[in-house]
Design a protein around this motif. Structure first.
Motif, PDB file in Angstrom:
ATOM      1  N   PHE A  21     -20.103   5.099 -38.921  1.00  9.28           N
ATOM      2  CA  PHE A  21     -20.381   4.479 -37.618  1.00  9.28           C
ATOM      3  C   PHE A  21     -19.324   3.434 -37.251  1.00  9.28           C
ATOM      4  O   PHE A  21     -19.666   2.316 -36.839  1.00  9.28           O
ATOM      5  CB  PHE A  21     -21.770   3.827 -37.601  1.00  9.28           C
ATOM      6  CG  PHE A  21     -22.908   4.790 -37.340  1.00  9.28           C
ATOM      7  CD1 PHE A  21     -23.024   5.427 -36.110  1.00  9.28           C
ATOM      8  CD2 PHE A  21     -23.861   5.060 -38.307  1.00  9.28           C
ATOM      9  CE1 PHE A  21     -24.074   6.318 -35.856  1.00  9.28           C
ATOM     10  CE2 PHE A  21     -24.911   5.950 -38.070  1.00  9.28           C
ATOM     11  CZ  PHE A  21     -25.016   6.572 -36.838  1.00  9.28           C
ATOM     12  N   THR A  22     -18.067   3.782 -37.466  1.00  8.70           N
ATOM     13  CA  THR A  22     -16.977   2.819 -37.247  1.00  8.70           C
ATOM     14  C   THR A  22     -15.789   3.531 -36.605  1.00  8.70           C
ATOM     15  O   THR A  22     -15.525   4.687 -36.954  1.00  8.70           O
ATOM     16  CB  THR A  22     -16.527   2.238 -38.608  1.00  8.70           C
ATOM     17  OG1 THR A  22     -17.631   1.558 -39.212  1.00  8.70           O
ATOM     18  CG2 THR A  22     -15.364   1.259 -38.467  1.00  8.70           C
ATOM     19  N   ALA A  23     -15.104   2.869 -35.695  1.00  3.29           N
ATOM     20  CA  ALA A  23     -13.820   3.380 -35.197  1.00  3.29           C
ATOM     21  C   ALA A  23     -12.796   3.090 -36.295  1.00  3.29           C
ATOM     22  O   ALA A  23     -12.276   1.976 -36.398  1.00  3.29           O
ATOM     23  CB  ALA A  23     -13.451   2.690 -33.900  1.00  3.29           C
ATOM     24  N   ASN A  24     -12.557   4.085 -37.158  1.00  2.00           N
ATOM     25  CA  ASN A  24     -11.759   3.861 -38.377  1.00  2.00           C
ATOM     26  C   ASN A  24     -10.345   3.414 -38.082  1.00  2.00           C
ATOM     27  O   ASN A  24      -9.824   2.499 -38.738  1.00  2.00           O
ATOM     28  CB  ASN A  24     -11.760   5.121 -39.254  1.00  2.00           C
ATOM     29  CG  ASN A  24     -12.974   5.166 -40.168  1.00  2.00           C
ATOM     30  OD1 ASN A  24     -12.882   4.929 -41.362  1.00  2.00           O
ATOM     31  ND2 ASN A  24     -14.150   5.425 -39.607  1.00  2.00           N
ATOM     32  N   LYS A  25      -9.700   4.045 -37.084  1.00  2.00           N
ATOM     33  CA  LYS A  25      -8.292   3.686 -36.824  1.00  2.00           C
ATOM     34  C   LYS A  25      -8.197   2.231 -36.362  1.00  2.00           C
ATOM     35  O   LYS A  25      -7.341   1.482 -36.800  1.00  2.00           O
ATOM     36  CB  LYS A  25      -7.690   4.637 -35.789  1.00  2.00           C
ATOM     37  CG  LYS A  25      -7.353   6.005 -36.386  1.00  2.00           C
ATOM     38  CD  LYS A  25      -6.631   6.883 -35.412  1.00  2.00           C
ATOM     39  CE  LYS A  25      -7.613   7.372 -34.360  1.00  2.00           C
ATOM     40  NZ  LYS A  25      -7.037   8.192 -33.324  1.00  2.00           N
ATOM     41  N   ARG A  26      -9.124   1.863 -35.475  1.00  2.00           N
ATOM     42  CA  ARG A  26      -9.115   0.480 -34.990  1.00  2.00           C
ATOM     43  C   ARG A  26      -9.414  -0.488 -36.140  1.00  2.00           C
ATOM     44  O   ARG A  26      -8.746  -1.506 -36.296  1.00  2.00           O
ATOM     45  CB  ARG A  26     -10.147   0.329 -33.869  1.00  2.00           C
ATOM     46  CG  ARG A  26     -10.219  -1.055 -33.286  1.00  2.00           C
ATOM     47  CD  ARG A  26     -10.981  -1.085 -31.982  1.00  2.00           C
ATOM     48  NE  ARG A  26     -12.390  -0.746 -32.152  1.00  2.00           N
ATOM     49  CZ  ARG A  26     -13.252  -0.651 -31.154  1.00  2.00           C
ATOM     50  NH1 ARG A  26     -12.860  -0.849 -29.913  1.00  2.00           N
ATOM     51  NH2 ARG A  26     -14.506  -0.350 -31.384  1.00  2.00           N
ATOM     52  N   PHE A  27     -10.411  -0.150 -36.941  1.00  2.53           N
ATOM     53  CA  PHE A  27     -10.777  -1.034 -38.059  1.00  2.53           C
ATOM     54  C   PHE A  27      -9.593  -1.246 -38.991  1.00  2.53           C
ATOM     55  O   PHE A  27      -9.295  -2.366 -39.421  1.00  2.53           O
ATOM     56  CB  PHE A  27     -11.949  -0.429 -38.851  1.00  2.53           C
ATOM     57  CG  PHE A  27     -12.340  -1.245 -40.062  1.00  2.53           C
ATOM     58  CD1 PHE A  27     -13.308  -2.232 -39.965  1.00  2.53           C
ATOM     59  CD2 PHE A  27     -11.719  -1.048 -41.295  1.00  2.53           C
ATOM     60  CE1 PHE A  27     -13.655  -3.004 -41.068  1.00  2.53           C
ATOM     61  CE2 PHE A  27     -12.062  -1.822 -42.402  1.00  2.53           C
ATOM     62  CZ  PHE A  27     -13.029  -2.799 -42.286  1.00  2.53           C
ATOM     63  N   GLY A 152     -32.331   7.306 -38.308  1.00  5.92           N
ATOM     64  CA  GLY A 152     -31.352   7.631 -39.325  1.00  5.92           C
ATOM     65  C   GLY A 152     -30.564   8.881 -38.974  1.00  5.92           C
ATOM     66  O   GLY A 152     -30.658   9.413 -37.864  1.00  5.92           O
ATOM     67  N   THR A 153     -29.826   9.361 -39.967  1.00  7.19           N
ATOM     68  CA  THR A 153     -28.804  10.359 -39.671  1.00  7.19           C
ATOM     69  C   THR A 153     -28.993  11.678 -40.407  1.00  7.19           C
ATOM     70  O   THR A 153     -28.109  12.533 -40.366  1.00  7.19           O
ATOM     71  CB  THR A 153     -27.421   9.791 -40.021  1.00  7.19           C
ATOM     72  OG1 THR A 153     -27.467   9.281 -41.351  1.00  7.19           O
ATOM     73  CG2 THR A 153     -27.017   8.691 -39.076  1.00  7.19           C
ATOM     74  N   PHE A 155     -30.971  15.405 -40.877  1.00  6.56           N
ATOM     75  CA  PHE A 155     -31.221  16.337 -39.774  1.00  6.56           C
ATOM     76  C   PHE A 155     -32.555  16.102 -39.069  1.00  6.56           C
ATOM     77  O   PHE A 155     -32.631  16.225 -37.849  1.00  6.56           O
ATOM     78  CB  PHE A 155     -31.095  17.786 -40.254  1.00  6.56           C
ATOM     79  CG  PHE A 155     -29.688  18.297 -40.108  1.00  6.56           C
ATOM     80  CD1 PHE A 155     -29.207  18.658 -38.851  1.00  6.56           C
ATOM     81  CD2 PHE A 155     -28.843  18.372 -41.193  1.00  6.56           C
ATOM     82  CE1 PHE A 155     -27.894  19.100 -38.692  1.00  6.56           C
ATOM     83  CE2 PHE A 155     -27.536  18.812 -41.047  1.00  6.56           C
ATOM     84  CZ  PHE A 155     -27.054  19.186 -39.788  1.00  6.56           C
ATOM     85  N   GLY A 156     -33.592  15.738 -39.839  1.00  8.52           N
ATOM     86  CA  GLY A 156     -34.875  15.469 -39.193  1.00  8.52           C
ATOM     87  C   GLY A 156     -34.788  14.258 -38.281  1.00  8.52           C
ATOM     88  O   GLY A 156     -35.148  14.314 -37.104  1.00  8.52           O
ATOM     89  N   GLY A 157     -34.288  13.175 -38.847  1.00 11.23           N
ATOM     90  CA  GLY A 157     -34.178  11.929 -38.082  1.00 11.23           C
ATOM     91  C   GLY A 157     -33.247  12.073 -36.885  1.00 11.23           C
ATOM     92  O   GLY A 157     -33.496  11.517 -35.808  1.00 11.23           O
ATOM     93  N   THR A 158     -32.172  12.820 -37.070  1.00 14.73           N
ATOM     94  CA  THR A 158     -31.254  13.033 -35.950  1.00 14.73           C
ATOM     95  C   THR A 158     -31.950  13.834 -34.851  1.00 14.73           C
ATOM     96  O   THR A 158     -31.786  13.548 -33.655  1.00 14.73           O
ATOM     97  CB  THR A 158     -29.990  13.792 -36.436  1.00 14.73           C
ATOM     98  OG1 THR A 158     -29.407  13.081 -37.521  1.00 14.73           O
ATOM     99  CG2 THR A 158     -28.966  13.929 -35.325  1.00 14.73           C
ATOM    100  N   SER A 159     -32.763  14.793 -35.252  1.00 15.02           N
ATOM    101  CA  SER A 159     -33.443  15.655 -34.274  1.00 15.02           C
ATOM    102  C   SER A 159     -34.459  14.870 -33.438  1.00 15.02           C
ATOM    103  O   SER A 159     -34.527  15.037 -32.224  1.00 15.02           O
ATOM    104  CB  SER A 159     -34.165  16.803 -34.990  1.00 15.02           C
ATOM    105  OG  SER A 159     -33.244  17.555 -35.756  1.00 15.02           O
ATOM    106  N   VAL A 160     -35.240  14.020 -34.093  1.00 15.64           N
ATOM    107  CA  VAL A 160     -36.240  13.258 -33.323  1.00 15.64           C
ATOM    108  C   VAL A 160     -35.625  12.003 -32.707  1.00 15.64           C
ATOM    109  O   VAL A 160     -36.226  11.378 -31.843  1.00 15.64           O
ATOM    110  CB  VAL A 160     -37.474  12.872 -34.186  1.00 15.64           C
ATOM    111  CG1 VAL A 160     -38.279  14.097 -34.560  1.00 15.64           C
ATOM    112  CG2 VAL A 160     -37.072  12.082 -35.427  1.00 15.64           C
ATOM    113  N   GLY A 161     -34.424  11.647 -33.129  1.00 18.93           N
ATOM    114  CA  GLY A 161     -33.741  10.488 -32.564  1.00 18.93           C
ATOM    115  C   GLY A 161     -33.335  10.748 -31.118  1.00 18.93           C
ATOM    116  O   GLY A 161     -33.198  11.896 -30.701  1.00 18.93           O
ATOM    117  N   SER A 165     -25.143   9.894 -28.472  1.00 18.14           N
ATOM    118  CA  SER A 165     -23.920  10.018 -29.257  1.00 18.14           C
ATOM    119  C   SER A 165     -24.219  10.422 -30.699  1.00 18.14           C
ATOM    120  O   SER A 165     -23.379  11.020 -31.362  1.00 18.14           O
ATOM    121  CB  SER A 165     -23.143   8.702 -29.233  1.00 18.14           C
ATOM    122  OG  SER A 165     -24.023   7.653 -29.551  1.00 18.14           O
ATOM    123  N   ASN A 166     -25.416  10.132 -31.182  1.00 17.66           N
ATOM    124  CA  ASN A 166     -25.760  10.485 -32.560  1.00 17.66           C
ATOM    125  C   ASN A 166     -26.163  11.948 -32.702  1.00 17.66           C
ATOM    126  O   ASN A 166     -26.310  12.447 -33.814  1.00 17.66           O
ATOM    127  CB  ASN A 166     -26.938   9.630 -33.055  1.00 17.66           C
ATOM    128  CG  ASN A 166     -26.566   8.171 -33.188  1.00 17.66           C
ATOM    129  OD1 ASN A 166     -25.408   7.810 -33.041  1.00 17.66           O
ATOM    130  ND2 ASN A 166     -27.544   7.344 -33.455  1.00 17.66           N
TER     131      ASN A 166
END
Ligand SMILES: Cc1ncc(COP(=O)(O)O)c(C=O)c1O
Length: 445
Positions: A21-27, A152-153, A155-161, A165-166
């Motif tokens: 959950f981070t913009a890696n290049k910027r970080f 959370g991230t 598959f179940g949590g992502t589906s009901v989330g 963007s997630n």
């Protein structure tokens, strides 16, 4: 090897670690590296003392690096670092389950251990589905979440989330999932203090979605009592009770995802206590171990557990679990954490500080670009207007200036500045937190 070595005295090579959950290049162009923590503060690789306005990531409710938790972890890891909980047991998860059952609302007296909030969410959904099958109602297969919800991230949590963007890059997700509308109503509830006045009727959207699919096909509804990651959405007065009533009417399992709201964040052991609404299942993680060791726990109503226990003694009742369910070191950390919360009355402290916290948060009303402020317990959201149609740009600038220029850790969820300090924060630190944030907001275009 990267060229970034010079950017942090504490890290040789920033390149291989893919930050979540981070913009890696910027970080990696301007890293923020924390090397130590104590009480209300982090300490950076640059030697700065940084006031923690976020309890790490909504986890360290008792403040950082607490001696009692460190000692419990050290002792347990020296005594027995691991024991399975498949087919054998060890004492600590039994003790911990007993403690959690004592603290839980209603008859949520059974506890299933996980390693994270994501695993707790998926575990709760699977238990709800399997429960209906266990009592011979296998056609209940639908799961209902809520827009802006975060579970959370996996598959179940992502589906009901319900955070776009997630979800959008991960294919079709689980079938038979639907979402009810969120409760953020800025036409009526701007700058609400605590629970908004308007919006109980939005619970009616659950009735609509149930009727759309036929309520007898719905297994479970999962919502966060306060939706935190989606921008801090406090439930409107009366809303949660109406959700409970609709679930009761149709025989649907109600899951409260309390991964953030449990353990004092809203001034009680569980948000369920605070709002006087008891779900059938509660998911937890984060504050359970004060963030010291990963662990989650799912609290389940007795009657759900009992439905699984009707078969022969020799049959496995639930084909689900994790190698580290009830891990001894995590369980030791959790027991020491619960002791600390109790000995220091941290849930009550959170409740007592709430009105001071609320005043301080709302003192930012009127600053440039501040479009809304919301709060509950020791949570606050300062919402900023979007700059030049670039969502999150202003929020990120405020976050990064707070960190690099003012030694303050806040969290930016898009353009919402979310605050959730350790419950040990004092009034002077609350003043510093909001004065600093206000100063940065004022200086940011
Ligand atoms: C309500 C809720 N559920 C689940 C999760 C996922 O927890 P984890 O990151 O430990 O998997 C979070 C994390 O912020 C959360 O806020």
């Amino acid at each position: 090897m990267s060229n970034n070595n010079k950017l942090s005295p504490a890290v040789d090579d920033l390149d291989p670690f893919w930050l979540p959950f981070t913009a890696n290049k910027r970080f990696k162009g301007a890293p923020k590296i924390l090397t130590r923590s104590k009480g209300m503060y982090y300490y950076s690789d640059q030697g700065h003392e940084i006031l923690d306005g976020t309890s790490g990531l909504w986890c360290c409710n008792a403040g950082h690096t607490r001696d009692a938790i460190t000692e419990a972890v050290s002792k347990q890891i020296g005594q027995m670092e691991f024991s399975p909980t498949f087919q054998v047991g060890h004492p600590l998860p039994f003790k911990l389950a007993e403690r959690l059952a004592e603290m839980s609302p209603g008859d949520l007296n059974k506890v299933f251990f996980t390693n994270s909030g994501s695993e707790s969410a998926d575990t709760s959904l699977k238990i709800a589905l399997a429960y209906h099958r266990a009592r011979g109602d296998g056609k209940r297969t639908r799961l209902i979440g809520r827009e802006k919800g975060y579970h959370g991230t996996n598959f179940g949590g992502t589906s009901v989330g319900g955070i776009e963007s997630n979800r959008k890059n991960f294919g079709s997700l689980l079938p038979e999932v639907d979402h009810i509308c969120h409760t953020l109503d800025q036409s009526r509830n701007l700058f609400s203090r605590g629970m908004p006045e308007h919006g109980a009727e939005l619970a009616g959207d659950l009735e609509r979605v149930c009727q759309l699919h036929d309520p007898s096909t719905v297994a479970a509804v999962i919502i966060e009592p306060v939706a935190c990651s989606g921008g801090v959405l406090v439930p409107p007065k009366g809303y949660l009770q109406r959700i409970r009533d609709i679930c009761d009417k149709h025989g649907i399992i109600l899951i409260f995802d309390e991964v953030i709201t449990a353990f004092g964040r809203v001034g009680s052991a569980f948000a369920s206590h605070r709002y006087g609404v008891t779900p059938d299942i509660i998911t937890t993680a984060k504050g359970l171990t004060n963030g010291a060791i990963p662990m989650g726990a799912v609290l389940i109503k007795d009657s759900i557990y009992d439905a699984f226990m009707q078969g022969e003694d020799k049959s496995v009742e639930l084909f689900h679990g994790y190698t580290y369910s009830g891990h001894p070191v995590a369980a030791a950390a959790a027991l020491a954490t619960l002791d600390t919360y109790q000995q220091e009355n941290l849930f009550e402290r959170s409740r007592e500080l709430e009105s001071y916290w609320e005043e301080a948060a709302h003192s930012l009303k009127g600053l440039p670009n501040v479009t809304d402020i919301r709060n509950e317990g020791l949570i606050a959201a300062i919402e900023l207007g979007c700059r030049d149609e670039k969502p999150g740009a202003r929020g990120y600038d405020v976050f990064t200036r707070c960190f690099h220029e003012e030694n303050l850790l806040v969290r930016a969820s898009g353009d919402v500045m979310a605050l959730s300090p350790p419950l040990i924060i004092n009034k002077t630190q609350i003043d510093i937190l909001f004065d600093t944030l206000g100063k940065v907001i004022q200086a940011t275009d």
